[in-house]
Design a protein around this motif. Structure first.
Motif, mmCIF file in Angstrom:
data_model
loop_
_atom_site.group_PDB
_atom_site.id
_atom_site.type_symbol
_atom_site.label_atom_id
_atom_site.label_comp_id
_atom_site.label_asym_id
_atom_site.label_seq_id
_atom_site.Cartn_x
_atom_site.Cartn_y
_atom_site.Cartn_z
ATOM 1 N N LYS A 67 -36.536 12.764 13.525
ATOM 2 C CA LYS A 67 -35.756 12.129 14.492
ATOM 3 C C LYS A 67 -34.510 11.776 13.604
ATOM 4 C CE LYS A 67 -38.699 8.027 13.070
ATOM 5 N NZ LYS A 67 -39.582 8.761 12.588
ATOM 6 N N GLU A 68 -33.657 11.391 14.505
ATOM 7 C CA GLU A 68 -32.111 11.114 13.937
ATOM 8 C C GLU A 68 -31.879 9.774 14.684
ATOM 9 O OE1 GLU A 68 -28.929 13.200 15.766
ATOM 10 O OE2 GLU A 68 -30.358 14.548 16.416
ATOM 11 N N LYS A 69 -31.077 8.994 13.949
ATOM 12 C CA LYS A 69 -30.124 7.807 14.572
ATOM 13 C C LYS A 69 -29.049 8.237 15.493
ATOM 14 C CE LYS A 69 -32.237 4.027 12.993
ATOM 15 N NZ LYS A 69 -31.852 3.477 11.785
ATOM 16 N N TYR A 71 -25.679 6.365 17.437
ATOM 17 C CA TYR A 71 -24.953 5.069 17.850
ATOM 18 C C TYR A 71 -23.818 5.374 18.782
ATOM 19 C CZ TYR A 71 -26.835 4.147 12.964
ATOM 20 O OH TYR A 71 -27.573 3.948 11.916
ATOM 21 N N ALA A 81 -27.522 0.838 18.320
ATOM 22 C CA ALA A 81 -28.300 2.102 17.525
ATOM 23 C C ALA A 81 -29.431 2.539 18.242
ATOM 24 C CB ALA A 81 -28.658 1.351 16.326
ATOM 25 N N TRP A 83 -33.022 5.506 18.249
ATOM 26 C CA TRP A 83 -33.860 6.740 17.593
ATOM 27 C C TRP A 83 -33.733 7.909 18.711
ATOM 28 C CZ3 TRP A 83 -34.927 7.231 12.610
ATOM 29 C CH2 TRP A 83 -34.932 6.083 12.121
ATOM 30 N N GLU A 132 -31.999 -2.905 15.333
ATOM 31 C CA GLU A 132 -30.786 -2.439 14.420
ATOM 32 C C GLU A 132 -29.281 -2.285 15.425
ATOM 33 O OE1 GLU A 132 -31.894 1.085 12.449
ATOM 34 O OE2 GLU A 132 -33.898 0.685 12.311
ATOM 35 N N SER A 133 -29.623 -2.780 16.455
ATOM 36 C CA SER A 133 -28.314 -2.779 17.177
ATOM 37 C C SER A 133 -27.623 -4.382 16.988
ATOM 38 C CB SER A 133 -28.671 -2.788 18.831
ATOM 39 O OG SER A 133 -28.656 -1.461 19.220
#
Length: 319
Positions: A67-69, A71, A81, A83, A132-133
């Protein structure tokens, strides 16, 4: 005249004390970001005890997935943020908006597997003021609706505008995706899944005040609205799912458990009645709040497949 000033002073002092109490006991713990980390699996619901091993396994499987992040920046300048789990030969993308003081895994661990195994990319945003936001305050969907719109636009751009998009929300996330239907969404949004969503911030808070705290709506709702406007920049009655759905053209699958006491089933019924687009309402017998996927899994997944086959560009996905 002196008595008038004394009475005014007493009332002003009383109002100040009540406002302070509402701020301390309601606004700060309800609207503000929480410091403690939200668990990936909620373990306090007796009806879910038998499913806990499966839920933990699904969470573990997610963290092992590639997976990747991603934004984006919200319209009011908050860094958000998510996933992003890419599927090979993707059929589309599902954007999953989680619930109140929850996180993506708490609401979507099983759904991620379901969609990914059937060739769908999965985007799992952290709502504003969660995980993470960024952001200090959540807004019950009022501002989050624009975040959802912008996440849909981001994945649409990522996919070159060639794949269908599903907006899927649970609890506050359901209210968010429904309110997002009243924004200028990408034309590739095929349909919406709204699982146990409420009608408005005011309606939900009024319900909780009555059922959980046995407190009167007045003056608490008035003071709460004053505080949310002054501090968090939104009103409790500023926008609702009913406002959005009355002009909505996107098909909606409403889902609710008939044992939900936190967001009562009548709110999904009101949303269903207000919805102007093609719609269905699935009631899951015996399901408490946000437990519909687990307890009604077969009917839940079967209905999603029907919606995909009916409304998405890609037809006849594997059963």
């Amino acid at each position: 005249m002196r008595m008038v000033f004394i009475a005014f002073g007493v009332l002003a002092s009383l109002f100040a004390v009540v406002t302070l109490l509402v701020y301390i006991l309601f606004f700060r713990p309800t609207i503000s970001r929480r410091k403690q980390k939200t668990p990936d699996v909620f373990e306090g619901e007796p009806k879910l005890e038998a499913y806990l091993p499966e839920l933990h396994a699904a969470v573990d499987a997610f963290y092992r997935m590639e997976k990747e992040k991603m934004y984006i920046t919200s319209v009011d300048g908050i860094k958000l943020a998510a996933w992003y789990v890419r599927a090979e030969d993707a059929q589309g993308t599902v954007v999953c908006m989680h619930g109140y003081h929850a996180n993506p895994m708490a609401n979507f661990s099983l759904a991620v597997q379901f969609f990914h195994e059937r060739g769908w990319n999965v985007l799992l945003p952290y709502e504003r003021a969660h995980g993470e936001s960024g952001g200090k305050y959540l807004t019950f969907g009022v501002k989050e609706r624009f975040d959802c719109r912008d996440w849909a636009a981001a994945v649409d751009k990522k996919n070159g505008g060639k794949l269908p998009i599903i907006l899927y929300g649970v609890s506050m996330g359901a209210a968010t995706v429904l309110m997002a239907s009243g924004t200028e969404l990408s034309e590739n949004v095929a349909f919406i899944i709204a699982d146990c969503g409420y009608t408005s911030a005011r309606d939900e808070i009024a319900h909780v005040l009555k059922t959980s705290y046995r407190l009167p709506r007045f003056p608490i709702l008035v003071i709460s609205d004053m505080l949310t406007r002054a501090i968090a920049g939104f009103g409790l009655s500023e926008y609702s799912t009913l406002d959005a759905l009355s002009e909505n053209t996107i098909p909606v699958l409403f889902i609710h458990g008939d044992a939900d006491t936190f967001v009562p089933p009548y709110m999904s019924e009101q949303n269903y009645e207000a919805c102007a687009s093609p719609k269905e309402l699935l009631i899951v017998p015996g399901a408490p709040h946000a437990a519909n996927y687990v307890l009604g899994r077969k009917a839940y997944e079967r209905k999603i497949i029907e919606y995909i086959n009916t409304y998405s560009v890609i037809k006849n996905i594997p059963q």
